[in-house]
Design a protein around this motif. Structure first.
Motif, PDB file in Angstrom:
ATOM      1  N   LEU A 145      34.204  62.423  37.041  1.00 26.52           N
ATOM      2  CA  LEU A 145      33.105  61.306  36.981  1.00 26.52           C
ATOM      3  C   LEU A 145      33.270  60.693  35.641  1.00 26.52           C
ATOM      4  N   HIS A 146      33.663  61.009  34.556  1.00 28.04           N
ATOM      5  CA  HIS A 146      33.755  60.403  33.327  1.00 28.04           C
ATOM      6  C   HIS A 146      35.082  59.324  33.376  1.00 28.04           C
ATOM      7  N   ALA A 147      36.197  59.659  34.224  1.00 26.08           N
ATOM      8  CA  ALA A 147      37.179  58.926  34.312  1.00 26.08           C
ATOM      9  C   ALA A 147      36.831  57.697  35.233  1.00 26.08           C
ATOM     10  N   LEU A 148      35.991  57.904  36.455  1.00 23.02           N
ATOM     11  CA  LEU A 148      35.496  57.053  37.021  1.00 23.02           C
ATOM     12  C   LEU A 148      34.754  55.711  36.351  1.00 23.02           C
ATOM     13  N   THR A 149      33.627  56.405  35.629  1.00 23.56           N
ATOM     14  CA  THR A 149      32.805  55.691  35.021  1.00 23.56           C
ATOM     15  C   THR A 149      33.634  54.526  33.708  1.00 23.56           C
ATOM     16  N   GLU A 150      34.596  55.245  33.340  1.00 25.18           N
ATOM     17  CA  GLU A 150      35.445  54.593  32.126  1.00 25.18           C
ATOM     18  C   GLU A 150      36.301  53.320  32.948  1.00 25.18           C
ATOM     19  N   ARG A 151      36.687  53.694  34.124  1.00 26.10           N
ATOM     20  CA  ARG A 151      37.407  52.650  34.823  1.00 26.10           C
ATOM     21  C   ARG A 151      36.250  51.438  35.099  1.00 26.10           C
ATOM     22  N   ILE A 152      35.277  51.812  35.477  1.00 25.19           N
ATOM     23  CA  ILE A 152      34.202  50.952  36.118  1.00 25.19           C
ATOM     24  C   ILE A 152      33.750  50.140  34.871  1.00 25.19           C
ATOM     25  N   VAL A 153      33.725  50.744  33.768  1.00 26.52           N
ATOM     26  CA  VAL A 153      33.301  49.912  32.624  1.00 26.52           C
ATOM     27  C   VAL A 153      34.390  48.827  32.101  1.00 26.52           C
ATOM     28  N   LYS A 154      35.704  49.362  32.094  1.00 27.58           N
ATOM     29  CA  LYS A 154      36.817  48.679  31.828  1.00 27.58           C
ATOM     30  C   LYS A 154      36.782  47.286  33.198  1.00 27.58           C
ATOM     31  N   LEU A 155      36.375  47.569  34.136  1.00 22.64           N
ATOM     32  CA  LEU A 155      36.523  46.479  35.250  1.00 22.64           C
ATOM     33  C   LEU A 155      35.641  45.566  34.928  1.00 22.64           C
ATOM     34  N   GLU A 156      34.267  45.901  34.404  1.00 20.05           N
ATOM     35  CA  GLU A 156      33.372  44.721  33.900  1.00 20.05           C
ATOM     36  C   GLU A 156      33.907  43.788  32.706  1.00 20.05           C
ATOM     37  N   GLY A 157      34.647  44.641  31.836  1.00 22.12           N
ATOM     38  CA  GLY A 157      35.359  43.877  30.671  1.00 22.12           C
ATOM     39  C   GLY A 157      36.438  42.780  31.351  1.00 22.12           C
ATOM     40  N   GLU A 158      37.224  43.314  32.285  1.00 22.55           N
ATOM     41  CA  GLU A 158      38.279  42.363  32.920  1.00 22.55           C
ATOM     42  C   GLU A 158      37.369  41.112  33.655  1.00 22.55           C
ATOM     43  N   VAL A 159      36.357  41.551  34.408  1.00 26.63           N
ATOM     44  CA  VAL A 159      35.535  40.487  35.057  1.00 26.63           C
ATOM     45  C   VAL A 159      35.219  39.487  34.071  1.00 26.63           C
ATOM     46  N   ASP A 160      34.810  39.891  32.830  1.00 27.87           N
ATOM     47  CA  ASP A 160      34.235  39.097  32.030  1.00 27.87           C
ATOM     48  C   ASP A 160      35.376  38.152  31.381  1.00 27.87           C
ATOM     49  N   LEU A 161      36.651  38.560  31.397  1.00 24.72           N
ATOM     50  CA  LEU A 161      37.501  37.866  30.865  1.00 24.72           C
ATOM     51  C   LEU A 161      37.946  36.790  31.773  1.00 24.72           C
ATOM     52  N   ALA A 204      27.639  52.644  35.877  1.00 24.32           N
ATOM     53  CA  ALA A 204      28.466  53.688  35.411  1.00 24.32           C
ATOM     54  C   ALA A 204      27.500  54.297  34.248  1.00 24.32           C
ATOM     55  N   ASN A 205      27.014  53.610  33.402  1.00 23.95           N
ATOM     56  CA  ASN A 205      26.092  54.115  32.556  1.00 23.95           C
ATOM     57  C   ASN A 205      25.137  54.998  32.850  1.00 23.95           C
ATOM     58  N   GLU A 206      24.705  54.963  33.868  1.00 18.78           N
ATOM     59  CA  GLU A 206      23.716  55.815  34.465  1.00 18.78           C
ATOM     60  C   GLU A 206      24.250  57.215  35.084  1.00 18.78           C
ATOM     61  N   ILE A 207      25.573  56.853  35.713  1.00 17.52           N
ATOM     62  CA  ILE A 207      26.318  58.054  35.837  1.00 17.52           C
ATOM     63  C   ILE A 207      26.778  59.066  34.713  1.00 17.52           C
ATOM     64  N   ASP A 208      26.994  58.392  33.660  1.00 19.98           N
ATOM     65  CA  ASP A 208      27.463  58.903  32.424  1.00 19.98           C
ATOM     66  C   ASP A 208      26.535  59.679  31.847  1.00 19.98           C
ATOM     67  N   ALA A 209      25.163  59.135  32.034  1.00 18.54           N
ATOM     68  CA  ALA A 209      23.900  59.802  31.648  1.00 18.54           C
ATOM     69  C   ALA A 209      23.827  61.217  32.138  1.00 18.54           C
ATOM     70  N   LEU A 210      23.917  61.115  33.325  1.00 22.83           N
ATOM     71  CA  LEU A 210      23.857  62.630  34.365  1.00 22.83           C
ATOM     72  C   LEU A 210      24.883  63.508  33.793  1.00 22.83           C
ATOM     73  N   VAL A 211      26.011  63.099  33.502  1.00 25.32           N
ATOM     74  CA  VAL A 211      27.321  64.002  33.124  1.00 25.32           C
ATOM     75  C   VAL A 211      26.818  64.599  31.829  1.00 25.32           C
ATOM     76  N   ILE A 212      26.536  63.668  30.830  1.00 24.62           N
ATOM     77  CA  ILE A 212      26.012  64.268  29.659  1.00 24.62           C
ATOM     78  C   ILE A 212      25.026  65.156  29.569  1.00 24.62           C
TER      79      ILE A 212
END
Length: 215
Positions: A145-161, A204-212
């Motif tokens: 789950l953490h690996a998935l959310t990390e990739r999702i956050v990176k995709l958001e950065g790629e979309v920004d660019l 992704a942030n909500e999923i990360d919060a659940l994992v934590i």
């Protein structure tokens, strides 16, 4: 000890299945949005499909909110459940907003950056869909789950660019041809696509919060 005790107690309300149904609606909507930006087939068909999937997602979120009020013991904190489904719903709401703008302005040709942003959205929503079944055993699946959310956050950065590059190219193109209306309309579509990316980062942030909290 409390987590072990929770697992022994009966639960009502299959929240995991509801999350998965909502994610499936998001996947369908994202796929339709990508096809829309590539002018594949009838645009009205894809706009209609996005709207239909958004309505289906609304049905799910109403079911979640109704069930969470009636369930004695939920798999996660009630606030976490409503925050996650709310973030997911924001994602598909933004897809519908993008499709509605495309329909309103009667856009038939899309810039490469718009298409690239839509492709990233499809990828991100696919990762969210993959994450939902893993929440059924969050302790065992925390790493994935953490690996998935990390990739999702990176995709958001790629979309920004891509968004920034697309806006710049759009501005330069229409500064030359003097078509200010076309610039404003394109900027509006870019804005809607960028908002979808912001929304899936929130998921992704909500999923990360659940994992934590639980892994």
């Amino acid at each position: 000890m409390f987590g072990w005790f929770q697992r022994l107690l009966p639960k009502s309300g299959d929240f995991f299945r509801m999350f998965e149904r909502h994610a499936a609606a998001c996947v369908d909507a994202a796929d339709a949005l990508a096809k829309l930006t590539r002018s594949q087939g009838d645009a009205a068909q894809w706009v209609g499909k996005i709207r239909d999937r958004e309505h289906a997602a609304d049905d799910v979120i109403r079911e979640v909110l109704f069930t969470v009020r009636r369930t004695f013991l939920t798999p996660f904190d009630r606030g976490a459940i409503t925050s996650l489904i709310g973030a997911m719903d924001d994602t598909i709401d933004e897809m519908q907003a993008a499709a509605s703008a495309i329909e309103l302005y009667e856009i038939v040709g899309f810039e490469p950056e718009m298409q690239a942003m839509a492709d990233k959205i499809v990828e991100a929503v696919g990762l969210i869909s993959e994450a939902m079944p893993l929440l059924r055993d969050i302790e065992r699946n925390g790493g994935r789950l953490h690996a998935l959310t990390e990739r999702i956050v990176k995709l958001e950065g790629e979309v920004d660019l891509i968004h920034q590059a697309g806006l710049k190219a759009n501005f330069q193109r229409h500064r030359t041809d003097g078509d200010h209306i076309a610039f404003i309309v394109s900027r509006e579509i870019f804005k809607h696509l960028e908002k979808i990316a912001d929304a899936f980062e929130d998921v992704a942030n909500e999923i990360d919060a659940l994992v934590i909290d639980h892994a």
